[in-house]
Each structure stands twice: as structure tokens, then as C-alpha cells.
Scaffold this motif. Sequence first.
Motif, mmCIF file in Angstrom:
data_model
loop_
_atom_site.group_PDB
_atom_site.id
_atom_site.type_symbol
_atom_site.label_atom_id
_atom_site.label_comp_id
_atom_site.label_asym_id
_atom_site.label_seq_id
_atom_site.Cartn_x
_atom_site.Cartn_y
_atom_site.Cartn_z
ATOM 1 N N MET A 53 0.845 -1.170 0.000
ATOM 2 C CA MET A 53 0.000 0.000 0.000
ATOM 3 C C MET A 53 0.895 1.239 0.000
ATOM 4 O O MET A 53 1.808 1.359 0.815
ATOM 5 N N GLU A 54 0.620 2.147 -0.908
ATOM 6 C CA GLU A 54 1.337 3.409 -0.926
ATOM 7 C C GLU A 54 0.760 4.303 0.169
ATOM 8 O O GLU A 54 -0.444 4.442 0.300
ATOM 9 N N ARG A 55 1.643 4.889 0.942
ATOM 10 C CA ARG A 55 1.205 5.712 2.067
ATOM 11 C C ARG A 55 1.172 7.172 1.646
ATOM 12 O O ARG A 55 2.152 7.717 1.178
ATOM 13 N N GLN A 56 0.023 7.778 1.820
ATOM 14 C CA GLN A 56 -0.126 9.208 1.574
ATOM 15 C C GLN A 56 -0.214 9.896 2.925
ATOM 16 O O GLN A 56 -0.833 9.375 3.850
ATOM 17 N N ARG A 57 0.414 11.040 3.014
ATOM 18 C CA ARG A 57 0.334 11.825 4.255
ATOM 19 C C ARG A 57 -0.202 13.202 3.918
ATOM 20 O O ARG A 57 0.234 13.829 2.966
ATOM 21 N N VAL A 58 -1.132 13.654 4.721
ATOM 22 C CA VAL A 58 -1.671 14.998 4.578
ATOM 23 C C VAL A 58 -1.067 15.830 5.700
ATOM 24 O O VAL A 58 -1.121 15.437 6.866
ATOM 25 N N SER A 59 -0.495 16.967 5.341
ATOM 26 C CA SER A 59 0.163 17.821 6.319
ATOM 27 C C SER A 59 -0.510 19.186 6.371
ATOM 28 O O SER A 59 -0.963 19.704 5.354
ATOM 29 N N SER A 60 -0.559 19.756 7.563
ATOM 30 C CA SER A 60 -1.023 21.134 7.683
ATOM 31 C C SER A 60 0.162 22.094 7.630
ATOM 32 O O SER A 60 -0.020 23.301 7.647
ATOM 33 N N GLY A 61 1.384 21.542 7.592
ATOM 34 C CA GLY A 61 2.568 22.359 7.422
ATOM 35 C C GLY A 61 3.157 22.954 8.682
ATOM 36 O O GLY A 61 4.090 23.751 8.604
ATOM 37 N N THR A 62 2.653 22.583 9.835
ATOM 38 C CA THR A 62 3.217 23.144 11.060
ATOM 39 C C THR A 62 4.444 22.347 11.498
ATOM 40 O O THR A 62 4.622 21.189 11.108
ATOM 41 N N GLU A 63 5.268 22.966 12.308
ATOM 42 C CA GLU A 63 6.473 22.310 12.813
ATOM 43 C C GLU A 63 6.158 21.103 13.684
ATOM 44 O O GLU A 63 6.969 20.198 13.822
ATOM 45 N N TRP A 64 4.978 21.091 14.282
ATOM 46 C CA TRP A 64 4.633 20.039 15.240
ATOM 47 C C TRP A 64 4.579 18.666 14.595
ATOM 48 O O TRP A 64 4.935 17.677 15.221
ATOM 49 N N GLU A 65 4.142 18.592 13.354
ATOM 50 C CA GLU A 65 4.048 17.286 12.690
ATOM 51 C C GLU A 65 5.411 16.620 12.584
ATOM 52 O O GLU A 65 5.562 15.445 12.888
ATOM 53 N N GLU A 66 6.415 17.391 12.169
ATOM 54 C CA GLU A 66 7.757 16.828 12.070
ATOM 55 C C GLU A 66 8.361 16.577 13.451
ATOM 56 O O GLU A 66 8.952 15.536 13.703
ATOM 57 N N ASN A 67 8.179 17.535 14.358
ATOM 58 C CA ASN A 67 8.765 17.396 15.695
ATOM 59 C C ASN A 67 8.199 16.210 16.466
ATOM 60 O O ASN A 67 8.909 15.559 17.224
ATOM 61 N N VAL A 68 6.906 15.957 16.311
ATOM 62 C CA VAL A 68 6.251 14.889 17.069
ATOM 63 C C VAL A 68 6.185 13.592 16.254
ATOM 64 O O VAL A 68 6.059 12.510 16.807
ATOM 65 N N GLY A 69 6.278 13.707 14.926
ATOM 66 C CA GLY A 69 6.271 12.520 14.072
ATOM 67 C C GLY A 69 4.873 12.027 13.737
ATOM 68 O O GLY A 69 4.558 10.855 13.918
#
Length: 128
Positions: A1-17
Amino acid sequence: MERQRVSSGTEWEENVGYSRAVPAGDRVCVSGTTATDEDGQPLSGTPSEQTRVALETVADALAEAGATIEDVVRTRMYVTDADDWPEIGRAHSEFFDDVRPAATMVEVASLIDPDLCVEVEVEAVVDC
């Protein structure tokens, strides 16, 4: 399955994973969402205002993942004061109108920021 990720672009997504939303098969799971600005900073406001902002962010994530509010089958609302349930519930009801997903509201000791009083997560099912 190809994984798609939707991001809101905030730093928290990367920092928290985490991702704002992840579509998987016929499901779209949207992470717990609070009332924040485009930089991820908490917005103050009444419980109903915070609920509406969080649900608008959820709707944007769903749209990016190929789903709509009408596809939502479950919501979970985490609130810091259960006495706010009528106001939060009314905002939820107005937003989902006739969709009426299965819903849970749970009182929690606190959220990530003391100015926040509600966090919402949703699951949607879409036709593939």
C-alpha cells in the motif's frame, strides 16, 4: 500500500512525528486537531469557537485526502471541562448537520496548551 500523508505544514508534525491525516484504503484518519493558526499556535476563544476552528481544519485535511465531512463515521472530542459539553456539542451538531457520525466526548485533565479546551479527531470512510 502506498502511504499518503496529509500535512497542515506546522512544525509540530515533524517534531512529534505525525501527519494531520492519513488515508489508508477506504479510510481516512485525521489526527487530534485543535484550534490553531496556520503556524500551529493555539487560538483562544470560547469552546464553540475552538470547536469550529478545529472542525474547519479537519474538513481541510479530509478534502486534501479525498474525503468530505459527509464521509465521517466517527468523531472523538477531548474536552478540558465537561461542563462545556452543550456549547461544544452544538458546534459539532451544526458542523455535521445530517451526517450524525458516531461520537464520543471525554473530559481530560489538559490538552497540549492551557488555552485549548477541545481537541477533535475523526475517521471517514470513502468509496475507493
